[in-house]
Design a protein around this motif. Structure first.
Motif, short mmCIF file in Angstrom:
data_model
loop_
_atom_site.label_atom_id
_atom_site.label_comp_id
_atom_site.label_asym_id
_atom_site.label_seq_id
_atom_site.Cartn_x
_atom_site.Cartn_y
_atom_site.Cartn_z
N VAL A 325 -0.91 -13.80 -7.19
CA VAL A 325 -2.18 -14.37 -6.73
C VAL A 325 -1.92 -15.77 -6.18
O VAL A 325 -1.25 -16.57 -6.82
CB VAL A 325 -3.21 -14.45 -7.89
N ILE A 326 -2.45 -16.04 -5.00
CA ILE A 326 -2.36 -17.38 -4.42
C ILE A 326 -3.78 -17.94 -4.30
O ILE A 326 -4.66 -17.29 -3.73
CB ILE A 326 -1.71 -17.37 -3.02
N THR A 327 -3.99 -19.13 -4.83
CA THR A 327 -5.29 -19.79 -4.71
C THR A 327 -5.12 -21.01 -3.82
O THR A 327 -4.26 -21.85 -4.07
CB THR A 327 -5.81 -20.19 -6.11
N GLU A 328 -5.96 -21.09 -2.78
CA GLU A 328 -5.88 -22.20 -1.83
C GLU A 328 -6.98 -23.22 -2.17
O GLU A 328 -8.16 -22.88 -2.11
CB GLU A 328 -6.07 -21.65 -0.40
N THR A 329 -6.59 -24.42 -2.58
CA THR A 329 -7.60 -25.39 -3.01
C THR A 329 -7.79 -26.53 -1.99
O THR A 329 -8.69 -27.34 -2.17
CB THR A 329 -7.21 -26.04 -4.36
N ILE A 330 -6.96 -26.61 -0.97
CA ILE A 330 -7.02 -27.77 -0.06
C ILE A 330 -7.86 -27.49 1.19
O ILE A 330 -8.79 -28.22 1.49
CB ILE A 330 -5.60 -28.22 0.38
N HIS A 331 -7.49 -26.45 1.92
CA HIS A 331 -8.20 -26.15 3.17
C HIS A 331 -9.03 -24.88 2.99
O HIS A 331 -8.50 -23.85 2.55
CB HIS A 331 -7.23 -25.94 4.33
N GLN A 332 -10.31 -24.97 3.39
CA GLN A 332 -11.13 -23.76 3.38
C GLN A 332 -10.64 -22.86 4.50
O GLN A 332 -10.10 -23.35 5.49
CB GLN A 332 -12.59 -24.13 3.64
N ASP A 333 -10.82 -21.57 4.39
CA ASP A 333 -10.51 -20.63 5.48
C ASP A 333 -9.04 -20.62 5.90
O ASP A 333 -8.75 -20.40 7.07
CB ASP A 333 -11.35 -20.94 6.74
N ARG A 334 -8.11 -20.91 4.96
CA ARG A 334 -6.72 -20.90 5.42
C ARG A 334 -6.03 -19.57 5.09
O ARG A 334 -4.93 -19.54 4.54
CB ARG A 334 -5.95 -22.06 4.80
N PHE A 335 -6.68 -18.47 5.46
CA PHE A 335 -6.07 -17.16 5.19
C PHE A 335 -6.01 -16.32 6.47
O PHE A 335 -6.04 -15.10 6.41
CB PHE A 335 -6.86 -16.42 4.10
N MET A 336 -5.93 -17.00 7.61
CA MET A 336 -5.95 -16.27 8.88
C MET A 336 -4.73 -15.35 9.04
O MET A 336 -4.76 -14.39 9.80
CB MET A 336 -5.96 -17.25 10.06
N HIS A 337 -3.67 -15.69 8.32
CA HIS A 337 -2.44 -14.89 8.44
C HIS A 337 -2.54 -13.55 7.68
O HIS A 337 -1.75 -12.65 7.92
CB HIS A 337 -1.23 -15.67 7.90
N VAL A 338 -3.53 -13.44 6.77
CA VAL A 338 -3.59 -12.24 5.92
C VAL A 338 -3.78 -10.98 6.76
O VAL A 338 -3.05 -9.99 6.60
CB VAL A 338 -4.71 -12.38 4.86
N ALA A 339 -4.72 -11.02 7.67
CA ALA A 339 -4.99 -9.81 8.47
C ALA A 339 -3.76 -9.42 9.28
O ALA A 339 -3.46 -8.22 9.43
CB ALA A 339 -6.18 -10.05 9.39
N GLU A 340 -3.04 -10.42 9.77
CA GLU A 340 -1.87 -10.12 10.59
C GLU A 340 -0.74 -9.54 9.73
O GLU A 340 -0.07 -8.60 10.13
CB GLU A 340 -1.39 -11.38 11.33
#
Ligand code: UD1
Length: 422
Positions: A325-340
């Motif tokens: 599990v990765i939790t991103e706490t700094i930048h909102q919406d920083r998961f654009m790479h997931v779909a790719e």
């Protein structure tokens, strides 16, 4: 627009030289151009799109720059202009770095308000609060920040926002405070290696900054700063990215110039996953003979796990057995790479600011698209590890922050080529 074509499968083996840090170079050259009164010569400067774009901004403000073989010679601004227009700022958020130095040096700045970006809204309230605390009058008008001041005055500033400390605000306020009257204390300052490097450079110019590398900076204002000779620190994010490249291809790389003290958080997680890191005086050898296992990661401000490594480590975890599990706490919406990554066969599910990664045995090559710098580079790493051919388009995002990426990777056995203007 250029794209990369990558044939995956080859383990990377050999030596890669780590470049100078992008995020240190950007504020350093702003300080040299605006705060300095004489020429600066900066070495170990990476040849990156962001560095070239910032030079355009600085030339617009009346500075002269010359960049050759990693050496950037900067003659300071001629004090005739104080405006950074929309057309230039929209190309790079780091243009906001001119705000504090212009105010400190010529008492006036007009800088286009930077917009959001693919990784979230990215406000600048802390930059403005910090400069106001130093005595600046700040107004937002017509999409521009208009700031004015007589000589700035030292003060105490607590510079932490809801998402933690701010790298950019710390740099902006620290640069402005070097020329303020009296002492400024920045509490809850960002203390990333590139912030420390900026502070060392400012001191080389004649500034008086204490507490470098900590969360409390004391800046004793001085009357003027000169230019300086300086060599930029090596890029911790580039080094960590190549560690992941070695891991994802089950390779064996020596990263010359990597600094152990700057990559502790990423190194710890890689060791947990099963990657072996052997540190030497001049760099690190990364080997991958152990079995890999899953881990959980939470991004945090330095010395925590860097948000700028979140995408790359997700690429590695996508082919690591188990659930991470990765939790991103700094930048909102920083998961654009997931779909790719999922297009390439990864099994990643996003829920709010967390991503659950079920490791798969292998990725398969596919056409994919870079949406920002780090979300772009992970697709290159994924392509190197995948079976078959991957095409990564919109690589101008990657060119912003990785110097000679395809040359460095080809030299250690990767099959990657750039197709220009396709
Ligand atoms: C810098 C880095 C970027 C990295 C980020 C976090 C450069 C050129 N870029 O960006 O690669 O991902 O640090 O390590 O060095 N925030 C506010 N108000 C502000 C400023 C920031 O709320 O005035 C928030 C941001 O939205 C973000 C968090 O604070 O959620 C951290 O941002 P910040 O450290 O300022 O990032 P940058 O300096 O833009």
């Amino acid at each position: 627009m250029d794209k990369f074509i990558i044939t995956g499968g080859a383990p990377l083996q050999g030596v890669i030289d780590i470049s100078g840090s992008k995020n240190a170079t950007l504020p350093i050259i702003v300080a040299a151009a605006i705060l300095g009164q004489t020429q600066s010569i900066i070495t170990n400067v990476p040849n990156l799109a962001d560095v070239r774009t910032l030079q355009v901004v600085l030339r617009h403000l009346g500075s002269t720059t010359n960049f050759q073989n990693g050496i950037l010679t900067i003659d300071p601004i001629d004090l005739s202009s104080y405006e950074a227009p929309y057309d230039l700022v929209r190309r790079m958020r780091a243009s906001i770095y001119v705000l504090g130095p212009l105010l400190a040096r010529i008492g006036r700045a007009k800088v286009s308000f930077p917009g959001g970006c693919a990784i979230g809204p990215r406000p600048i309230d802390l930059h403005l609060e910090g400069l106001e605390a130093l005595g600046a009058d700040v107004e937002i008008e017509g999409g521009y920040i208009n700031a004015q001041s007589n000589r700035l005055r030292g003060t105490e500033i607590y510079l932490r926002g809801v998402f933690g400390p701010s790298v950019g605000a710390t740099a902006n306020v620290m640069m402005a405070a070097t020329l303020a009257k009296g002492t400024t204390t920045i509490q809850a300052a960002a203390c990333e290696p590139h912030i420390a490097d900026l502070a060392y450079f400012l001191n080389r110019m004649g500034a008086n900054i204490e507490g470098i590398g900590t969360t409390e900076l004391k800046i004793h204002g001085v009357a003027s700063l000169n230019g300086a000779h300086y060599s930029v620190v090596s890029d911790d994010i580039e080094a960590s990215t190549f560690m992941v490249a070695a891991a994802m291809t089950r390779g064996d790389l020596f990263l010359r110039g990597a600094v152990e003290d700057h990559v502790h958080a990423a190194a710890k997680k890689l060791r947990e996953i099963g990657v072996t890191l052997l540190w030497q005086d001049d760099g690190v050898r990364v080997t991958t003979n152990q079995p890999f296992g899953s881990t959980d990661i939470r991004t945090d401000a330095y010395p925590g796990f860097p948000t700028d490594m979140q995408a790359q480590i997700m690429g590695l975890l996508s082919i690591t057995p188990g659930i991470s599990v990765i939790t991103e706490t700094i930048h909102q919406d920083r998961f654009m790479h997931v779909a790719e990554l999922n297009r390439m066969g990864a099994n990643i599910r996003v829920d709010g600011n967390s991503a659950m990664i079920h490791g798969v045995e292998r990725l398969s090559g596919a056409p994919v698209m870079a949406s920002d710098l780090r979300a772009g580079v992970v697709l290159v790493l994924a392509g190197l590890a995948a079976e078959g051919e991957t095409t990564v388009s919109r690589i101008y995002h990657i060119d912003r922050g990785y110097e000679y990426l395809e040359d460095k990777l080809s030299a250690v056995g990767a099959e990657i080529r750039r197709i220009e203007n396709d």
